[in-house]
Design a protein around this motif. Structure first.
Motif, short mmCIF file in Angstrom:
data_model
loop_
_atom_site.label_atom_id
_atom_site.label_comp_id
_atom_site.label_asym_id
_atom_site.label_seq_id
_atom_site.Cartn_x
_atom_site.Cartn_y
_atom_site.Cartn_z
N LEU A 101 63.87 -15.70 -98.74
CA LEU A 101 63.55 -17.13 -98.90
C LEU A 101 63.15 -17.46 -100.33
O LEU A 101 63.56 -18.49 -100.89
CB LEU A 101 62.43 -17.52 -97.93
CG LEU A 101 62.80 -17.60 -96.45
CD1 LEU A 101 61.57 -17.88 -95.60
CD2 LEU A 101 63.86 -18.67 -96.21
N VAL A 102 62.36 -16.59 -100.95
CA VAL A 102 61.96 -16.83 -102.34
C VAL A 102 63.18 -16.81 -103.27
O VAL A 102 63.32 -17.63 -104.19
CB VAL A 102 60.91 -15.80 -102.78
CG1 VAL A 102 60.65 -15.89 -104.28
CG2 VAL A 102 59.62 -16.01 -102.02
N ALA A 103 64.10 -15.86 -103.03
CA ALA A 103 65.31 -15.80 -103.86
C ALA A 103 66.16 -17.06 -103.68
O ALA A 103 66.70 -17.60 -104.65
CB ALA A 103 66.12 -14.56 -103.48
N LYS A 104 66.26 -17.54 -102.45
CA LYS A 104 67.05 -18.75 -102.22
C LYS A 104 66.40 -19.96 -102.89
O LYS A 104 67.10 -20.84 -103.44
CB LYS A 104 67.21 -19.01 -100.72
CG LYS A 104 68.11 -18.00 -100.01
CD LYS A 104 68.22 -18.32 -98.54
CE LYS A 104 69.06 -17.29 -97.81
NZ LYS A 104 70.44 -17.21 -98.31
N VAL A 105 65.08 -20.04 -102.86
CA VAL A 105 64.40 -21.17 -103.49
C VAL A 105 64.55 -21.12 -105.01
O VAL A 105 64.78 -22.15 -105.67
CB VAL A 105 62.91 -21.18 -103.09
CG1 VAL A 105 62.13 -22.21 -103.91
CG2 VAL A 105 62.77 -21.50 -101.61
N ASP A 108 71.47 -27.51 -96.52
CA ASP A 108 72.66 -26.96 -95.87
C ASP A 108 72.32 -25.65 -95.13
O ASP A 108 71.37 -25.59 -94.37
CB ASP A 108 73.78 -26.75 -96.90
CG ASP A 108 74.17 -28.06 -97.58
OD1 ASP A 108 73.96 -29.11 -96.94
OD2 ASP A 108 74.65 -28.03 -98.72
N GLN A 109 73.12 -24.58 -95.39
CA GLN A 109 72.96 -23.32 -94.66
C GLN A 109 71.64 -22.63 -94.98
O GLN A 109 71.04 -22.00 -94.10
CB GLN A 109 74.13 -22.39 -94.98
CG GLN A 109 75.48 -22.92 -94.52
CD GLN A 109 76.61 -21.96 -94.84
OE1 GLN A 109 76.40 -20.92 -95.45
NE2 GLN A 109 77.81 -22.32 -94.42
N ASP A 110 71.18 -22.73 -96.22
CA ASP A 110 69.90 -22.11 -96.58
C ASP A 110 68.74 -22.77 -95.82
O ASP A 110 67.79 -22.10 -95.40
CB ASP A 110 69.68 -22.21 -98.09
CG ASP A 110 70.71 -21.43 -98.88
OD1 ASP A 110 71.31 -20.51 -98.29
OD2 ASP A 110 70.93 -21.73 -100.06
#
Length: 296
Positions: A135-139, A67-69
């Motif tokens: 990006l690492v936090a989202k993953v 999605d948005q990420d």
């Protein structure tokens, strides 16, 4: 036709080899650019990992997120890919960068273009810190969507439709048999004969008025007194007036006036005066002392 496990492994290994060779080609150009904008030898060697390494990280995040990420990861990947392309292009246009003979901080002859290129080259490390952390936090916080279980009802309905579509009987059915309706006889009219016996009138009962019915008196049940159990509290006990020592001595003198000395004891005084054992002993000693003084 989907690839088997060995085919997928070979494809991934080939991709890794191509990316590694492309990184080696880009590494030379990015190192020279970093040296031109003021980086030392160690920083210039690490600069390509900052730019192209974030591109690899954004590519992995694109495969994991949704999605948005995922859109955000694609934008980071596209931005750093374009920035690396511009810096490699400038490195190819300026031959002096290859031998490190160009002036420090000079990437183009036109001043506005030079300022833009220097700003781009110096801002990429800071952007790598920000976008890479995001990006690492989202993953790490990504939760994959659960795989829906196969609907057994849908399969059953599909099978039912398939069964219904086939012929139920191997042979064609014959024509339906028509049954002739059965005719019933017409009803016969019957005349009822009236009875000649006189009917007795039914006596009517007058309703009793509600006011005439006297209510029955019900004796109220008196509650049974409860028996006191346990020890009474101090507040419920009757309070007796407390006597002073002088009053106790006066009562003891009157009670023991005709007693001989041998009869004067603490137990006898306690029973006559109705006091405690300690007070009875004190009264006994006082009375015996008075009698001894009188005798002397």
């Amino acid at each position: 036709m989907s690839l088997n496990r060995k085919g997928r492994t070979a494809l991934v290994l080939a991709l890794v080899v191509v990316v590694a060779m492309a990184f080696r080609v880009s590494w030379n150009a990015l190192r020279d650019i970093a040296t031109t904008v003021g980086a030392d030898t160690t920083a210039a060697m690490l600069y390509p990992f900052v730019v192209d390494g974030l591109m690899a990280l954004a590519l992995v995040a694109t495969l994991v997120l949704a999605d948005q990420d995922r859109t955000f990861a694609l934008r980071v990947l596209g931005t750093y890919t374009l920035a690396s392309l511009v810096l490699n292009y400038v490195h190819g246009l300026v031959p002096e960068l290859h031998g490190a003979t160009v002036d420090w901080g000079r990437l183009a002859d036109f001043d506005p273009a030079n300022w833009a290129l220097v700003l781009l080259a110096t801002s990429l490390p800071v952007g790598s810190i920000y976008f890479g952390s995001d990006l690492v936090a989202k993953v790490l916080h990504h939760r994959p969507a659960p795989i829906p279980a196969p609907d057994s009802n849908a399969e059953e309905s599909t099978e039912t439709e398939m069964i219904r579509s086939t012929a139920d009987l191997p042979e064609s059915t014959s024509a339906p048999i028509t049954v002739a309706p059965l005719r019933m006889p017409d009803p016969v009219a019957v005349d009822f004969v009236k009875s000649t016996l006189p009917l007795k009138p039914v006596p009517t009962v007058a309703p009793t008025p509600v006011a005439a019915i006297a209510p029955r008196a019900v004796a109220a049940e008196s509650p049974r007194p409860r028996r006191a159990t346990g020890r009474l509290p101090e507040s419920a006990r009757p309070k007796r007036p407390r006597r002073t020592a002088k009053q106790l001595l006066t009562q003891a003198r009157k009670a023991t006036a005709g007693w001989p000395d041998a009869r004067v004891s603490a137990e006898g005084i306690r029973r006559e005066v109705h006091t405690s054992a300690a007070n009875a002993r004190m009264l006994r000693d006082t009375l015996l002392a008075e009698r001894a003084a009188k005798a002397v």
